[in-house]
Design a protein around this motif. Structure first.
Motif, PDB file in Angstrom:
ATOM      1  N   SER A 201     -24.186  -0.438 -21.820  1.00 42.53           N
ATOM      2  CA  SER A 201     -22.816  -0.576 -22.318  1.00 42.53           C
ATOM      3  C   SER A 201     -21.911   0.508 -21.742  1.00 42.53           C
ATOM      4  CB  SER A 201     -22.811  -0.495 -23.848  1.00 42.53           C
ATOM      5  OG  SER A 201     -23.648  -1.477 -24.414  1.00 42.53           O
ATOM      6  N   ASN A 204     -21.914  -0.082 -17.622  1.00 53.81           N
ATOM      7  CA  ASN A 204     -21.405  -1.370 -17.152  1.00 53.81           C
ATOM      8  C   ASN A 204     -20.864  -2.145 -18.348  1.00 53.81           C
ATOM      9  OD1 ASN A 204     -20.851  -3.611 -15.529  1.00 53.81           O
ATOM     10  ND2 ASN A 204     -22.942  -4.413 -15.708  1.00 53.81           N
ATOM     11  N   ARG A 206     -18.958  -4.548 -20.746  1.00 58.03           N
ATOM     12  CA  ARG A 206     -18.432  -5.908 -20.596  1.00 58.03           C
ATOM     13  C   ARG A 206     -18.276  -6.539 -21.974  1.00 58.03           C
ATOM     14  NH1 ARG A 206     -23.579  -5.416 -18.739  1.00 58.03           N
ATOM     15  NH2 ARG A 206     -25.192  -6.851 -19.521  1.00 58.03           N
ATOM     16  N   ASP A 207     -17.338  -7.447 -22.050  1.00 57.50           N
ATOM     17  CA  ASP A 207     -16.993  -8.059 -23.329  1.00 57.50           C
ATOM     18  C   ASP A 207     -17.858  -9.301 -23.547  1.00 57.50           C
ATOM     19  OD1 ASP A 207     -15.821  -8.720 -25.685  1.00 57.50           O
ATOM     20  OD2 ASP A 207     -13.907  -9.355 -24.842  1.00 57.50           O
ATOM     21  N   ASP A 208     -19.147  -9.063 -23.854  1.00 55.58           N
ATOM     22  CA  ASP A 208     -20.070 -10.167 -24.083  1.00 55.58           C
ATOM     23  C   ASP A 208     -20.685 -10.102 -25.479  1.00 55.58           C
ATOM     24  OD1 ASP A 208     -21.707  -7.992 -23.876  1.00 55.58           O
ATOM     25  OD2 ASP A 208     -23.026  -8.822 -22.334  1.00 55.58           O
ATOM     26  N   HIS A 211     -22.396  -5.546 -25.072  1.00 55.49           N
ATOM     27  CA  HIS A 211     -22.358  -4.422 -24.148  1.00 55.49           C
ATOM     28  C   HIS A 211     -20.957  -3.835 -24.007  1.00 55.49           C
ATOM     29  CE1 HIS A 211     -26.097  -6.547 -22.945  1.00 55.49           C
ATOM     30  NE2 HIS A 211     -26.543  -5.310 -22.805  1.00 55.49           N
ATOM     31  N   ALA A 212     -20.225  -3.772 -25.107  1.00 55.65           N
ATOM     32  CA  ALA A 212     -18.934  -3.086 -25.110  1.00 55.65           C
ATOM     33  C   ALA A 212     -19.164  -1.618 -25.465  1.00 55.65           C
ATOM     34  CB  ALA A 212     -17.986  -3.737 -26.113  1.00 55.65           C
ATOM     35  N   PRO A 311      -8.354  -5.832 -21.599  1.00 56.91           N
ATOM     36  CA  PRO A 311      -9.790  -5.555 -21.762  1.00 56.91           C
ATOM     37  C   PRO A 311     -10.003  -4.299 -22.611  1.00 56.91           C
ATOM     38  CG  PRO A 311      -9.242  -6.020 -19.460  1.00 56.91           C
ATOM     39  CD  PRO A 311      -7.944  -5.851 -20.183  1.00 56.91           C
ATOM     40  N   ALA A 313     -13.380  -3.487 -23.708  1.00 56.59           N
ATOM     41  CA  ALA A 313     -14.806  -3.200 -23.762  1.00 56.59           C
ATOM     42  C   ALA A 313     -15.136  -1.805 -23.253  1.00 56.59           C
ATOM     43  CB  ALA A 313     -15.577  -4.249 -22.960  1.00 56.59           C
ATOM     44  N   ASP A 314     -14.440  -1.341 -22.229  1.00 51.22           N
ATOM     45  CA  ASP A 314     -14.762  -0.041 -21.645  1.00 51.22           C
ATOM     46  C   ASP A 314     -13.996   1.093 -22.337  1.00 51.22           C
ATOM     47  OD1 ASP A 314     -15.941   1.782 -20.006  1.00 51.22           O
ATOM     48  OD2 ASP A 314     -14.731   1.341 -18.246  1.00 51.22           O
TER      49      ASP A 314
END
Length: 354
Positions: A201, A204, A206-208, A211-212, A311, A313-314
């Protein structure tokens, strides 16, 4: 002359002499080993523990020709193998091992402002306009008084609450985590079974829903945002329950308010407030409690002001107050969603900041 093979006195009465029918039998090693009885050794005869001069041999089939030491070694190996199989199947650790893999599920909700973001009136006291009920940092956690549950002692509950507070402090209040990219302290508090997911997370994001990076901690892009104050205002509660006889659950529901400014700006600066509500479900088994770890199972978060579709997530990406002409107000409602457009995740959510 007589036969030299015969005794001088002649053949004894009743003997068979040269015609002895057993003379052709060769008592080789295989014959001796196959015997059903075994003569006692000299040591055993002197010991006087045996009433007879011979003892019956134990028939071991193909193993009967092996030395005793070899037979004993084979038996020990067989017993060790059987014990390993038994304990491997019936071990309680096999039944109660902590889950591994993708345990955290994340839901991120962007809160869009209905009007241009205004700067705070007093940069020295940026939280003056907040309603009552907010406290500085961990004083706003609302930690309950620890008490024993049905299957956990008071000491275990106290330890779990302490670890949960340490996690919230590191993940949501630490300036090093918020704007400097520090991630090691938060990782050290997460159970080893989730650390691989945590690393994925962070490295890398990602908004899944799994893994945010912002599901684990609050952080802002240091190239865009800086803290106007190291103080974070907090309000919320924590609750302790049991999931089962071996799992303790701590549920947290907090709103964190941050005073932010654009990165690289000099005074006088414009300071904006940014709010993040984080509702977390944290679980502990006894091994976690003893090691000072926790398992983050669910994270539901609302963050704003930010624009829909940004975004998250990161890093969280706040909408900050700006100088110059007042920008056009963002849409008062989330943008329409086309269910046939698969370019965006189906779980992506947005709301209006109230």
């Amino acid at each position: 002359m007589g036969d030299p093979r015969e005794p001088p006195e002649g053949t004894p009465d009743g003997g068979s002499g040269n015609e002895d029918e057993y003379r052709s039998v060769v008592f080789d090693e295989s014959f001796v080993r196959a015997a059903r009885i075994q003569e006692l050794s000299a040591r055993e005869r002197l010991g006087g523990h045996y009433p007879r001069a011979v003892r019956p041999r134990v028939f071991l089939g193909p193993f009967g020709s092996l030395p005793r030491q070899a037979v004993a070694l084979l038996l020990l190996v067989a017993m060790a193998f059987a014990a390993a199989v038994y304990f491997g199947v019936s071990s309680p650790h096999r039944l109660t091992a902590a889950p591994t893999g993708n345990q955290l599920t994340v839901s991120l909700v962007a809160l869009s402002p209905v009007s241009p973001v205004a700067a705070v009136a007093d940069t020295k006291n940026p939280f003056a306009a907040l309603p009552s009920g907010y406290a500085d940092g961990s004083a706003g956690f609302g930690v309950p008084a620890p008490s024993a549950t049905e299957h956990f002692t008071k000491a275990e509950v106290t330890r779990a609450l302490d670890v949960a507070q340490s996690y919230l402090t590191a993940a949501d209040l630490s300036p090093a985590v918020l704007v400097q990219g520090e991630t090691g302290e938060v990782r050290s508090l997460i159970t080893p079974g989730e650390q691989a997911q945590y690393d994925q997370s962070i490295n890398n994001a990602r908004d899944d829903q799994h893994h945010a990076a912002t599901g684990w901690l609050v952080r802002f892009d240091p190239g865009q945002v800086a803290l106007a104050s190291d103080v974070v205002k907090v309000t919320g509660t924590m609750q302790v329950t049991e999931v089962d006889t071996g799992t303790l659950e701590v549920t947290t529901d907090h709103t964190f308010v941050y005073a932010l400014r654009p990165a690289g700006t000099e005074s006088p600066v414009l300071v904006s407030l940014f709010s993040v509500r984080r509702e977390l479900r944290l679980e502990f088994d006894r091994a976690d409690i003893g090691a000072g770890h926790l398992r983050v199972v669910d994270a539901v978060e609302q963050a704003g002001p930010t624009t829909c579709g940004t975004p998250l997530a990161d890093h969280f990406q706040p909408v900050l107050a700006t100088r110059g002409p007042v920008p056009a107000a963002p849409p008062a409602s989330p943008a329409p969603v086309n269910p046939g457009d698969h370019a965006h995740p189906a779980w992506q959510l947005c709301g209006v900041l109230g």
